[in-house]
Design a protein around this motif. Sequence first.
Motif, short mmCIF file in Angstrom:
data_model
loop_
_atom_site.label_atom_id
_atom_site.label_comp_id
_atom_site.label_asym_id
_atom_site.label_seq_id
_atom_site.Cartn_x
_atom_site.Cartn_y
_atom_site.Cartn_z
N SER A 21 0.81 -1.22 0.00
CA SER A 21 0.00 0.00 0.00
C SER A 21 0.84 1.27 0.00
CB SER A 21 -0.93 0.00 1.21
OG SER A 21 -0.19 -0.09 2.42
N ASN A 22 2.07 1.20 0.50
CA ASN A 22 2.94 2.39 0.55
C ASN A 22 3.89 2.49 -0.63
OD1 ASN A 22 1.90 3.24 3.08
ND2 ASN A 22 3.22 1.77 4.13
N THR A 23 3.82 1.53 -1.55
CA THR A 23 4.69 1.57 -2.73
C THR A 23 3.85 1.38 -4.00
OG1 THR A 23 5.13 -0.80 -2.36
CG2 THR A 23 6.79 0.78 -1.56
N PRO A 24 3.16 2.43 -4.43
CA PRO A 24 2.30 2.33 -5.62
C PRO A 24 3.04 1.91 -6.88
CG PRO A 24 1.89 4.37 -4.42
CD PRO A 24 3.10 3.76 -3.81
N ILE A 25 4.34 2.22 -6.95
CA ILE A 25 5.08 1.86 -8.16
C ILE A 25 5.14 0.36 -8.34
CG2 ILE A 25 7.35 1.81 -7.04
CD1 ILE A 25 6.47 3.17 -10.55
N VAL A 26 5.15 -0.39 -7.23
CA VAL A 26 5.12 -1.85 -7.31
C VAL A 26 3.78 -2.31 -7.87
CG1 VAL A 26 5.19 -4.00 -5.98
CG2 VAL A 26 6.77 -2.14 -5.43
N GLN A 27 2.70 -1.71 -7.41
CA GLN A 27 1.37 -2.06 -7.89
C GLN A 27 1.22 -1.73 -9.37
OE1 GLN A 27 -0.77 0.52 -5.28
NE2 GLN A 27 -0.63 -0.84 -3.50
N LEU A 28 1.70 -0.56 -9.77
CA LEU A 28 1.58 -0.14 -11.16
C LEU A 28 2.46 -0.98 -12.08
CD1 LEU A 28 1.52 3.72 -10.57
CD2 LEU A 28 -0.38 2.31 -11.36
N THR A 29 3.66 -1.34 -11.62
CA THR A 29 4.53 -2.19 -12.42
C THR A 29 3.89 -3.56 -12.64
OG1 THR A 29 6.50 -1.06 -11.55
CG2 THR A 29 6.82 -3.23 -12.56
N TYR A 30 3.29 -4.10 -11.58
CA TYR A 30 2.60 -5.38 -11.68
C TYR A 30 1.47 -5.30 -12.72
CZ TYR A 30 -0.74 -9.06 -10.48
OH TYR A 30 -1.64 -10.10 -10.54
N LEU A 31 0.67 -4.25 -12.64
CA LEU A 31 -0.44 -4.10 -13.58
C LEU A 31 0.06 -3.90 -15.01
CD1 LEU A 31 -2.97 -1.81 -11.66
CD2 LEU A 31 -3.18 -4.25 -12.16
N LEU A 32 1.15 -3.16 -15.16
CA LEU A 32 1.71 -2.92 -16.49
C LEU A 32 2.17 -4.23 -17.12
CD1 LEU A 32 2.63 -0.89 -18.65
CD2 LEU A 32 4.81 -0.69 -17.43
N ILE A 33 2.89 -5.03 -16.36
CA ILE A 33 3.37 -6.33 -16.87
C ILE A 33 2.19 -7.24 -17.20
CG2 ILE A 33 4.64 -8.42 -16.26
CD1 ILE A 33 6.46 -6.65 -14.53
N CYS A 34 1.21 -7.29 -16.30
CA CYS A 34 0.03 -8.15 -16.53
C CYS A 34 -0.77 -7.70 -17.75
CB CYS A 34 -0.86 -8.15 -15.30
SG CYS A 34 -0.21 -9.09 -13.90
N SER A 35 -0.94 -6.40 -17.90
CA SER A 35 -1.72 -5.87 -19.02
C SER A 35 -1.03 -6.15 -20.35
CB SER A 35 -1.93 -4.36 -18.84
OG SER A 35 -2.79 -3.87 -19.85
N LEU A 36 0.29 -5.92 -20.41
CA LEU A 36 1.04 -6.22 -21.63
C LEU A 36 0.99 -7.72 -21.92
CD1 LEU A 36 4.16 -3.90 -21.16
CD2 LEU A 36 2.29 -3.61 -22.80
N GLY A 37 1.10 -8.53 -20.87
CA GLY A 37 1.01 -9.97 -21.04
C GLY A 37 -0.35 -10.41 -21.54
N MET A 38 -1.41 -9.80 -21.02
CA MET A 38 -2.76 -10.17 -21.44
C MET A 38 -3.01 -9.77 -22.90
SD MET A 38 -5.61 -11.59 -20.81
CE MET A 38 -5.58 -11.87 -19.04
#
Length: 287
Positions: A232-249
């Motif tokens: 919750s205190n590191t949004p860049i980790v959350q956004l990086t995860y979503l970016l990788i998942c979205s590109l993968g999808m």
Amino acid sequence: SMINYFVFMNINLPPNFIAYAKQSIGEPGGFVPNIFTTILPKEQVQQKGSSGSVLDQYAAANMTFLRRYGSKLTYFMLILAFILCLEYLLKIFSKKLSTAHPVIKILVFFSCSLRWNFLISEVISDFQESTFSAIYGVSIADNQVDRFASVLGILLTTGMIIVIYFLAKKIFISSHLKIFASNATPETEKTELGRYDALHKSIKANKFPNLLFFCFLLARSFGFSLLLVLASNTPIVQLTYLLICSLGMITYLLVYGPIKHKSQFLLTIGYELLLLICIGLAIAIYV
């Protein structure tokens, strides 16, 4: 929608987006009452002070799993009770009427549809909310009842991903054995595929990776919910995860093309591109 849950990131998002997302996610309650509030301690409904973040506001409102998701659980319990009643009636009438009788056909249709397709569809469409409610519920639970329910919720949602994986495997094997069934009749009740239309009716079943489409969606939602709480205190980790998942999808959709209908395929690609744009905008705001 996963985009609405951006509101739980520790990012200075536009106020109009926050208002829209919170309204879309909604508040506890609905047309089905939450029966679990009767077993929660009285202090569970008391308000506490909160800070500015949405997660803190949820903690302040005691938005634990049973309070947040209790109405949906009550709804699922009512549906299961209704299914059991249908099964009981079907068992009674089957002894007196032939399988071709209209009453038997109606009972089998509703029983088969609700028992499998309806429940699977509801679980998939509600997965983001259920996983987030359960995972976040563990972190703020202040009594054993809610903590147990939250842990159980996490186990059930994780188990659902595993169940859908094995159902996809079963569907793939069955479709290659030429026992596909498209109508809910007493015969299709005995087949391997008629009861799982929600998982394959709009998917090309000629390749096993195609049938993993819903597995990938659920796994991504579960991972996102997990990071919303644990990172919750590191949004860049959350956004990086979503970016990788979205590109993968997007890559998965373009390579395998798992969706049968072109319009639905284009709509799915459009959503993934929209999600990718939202991730880019969120990164720009955070940086």
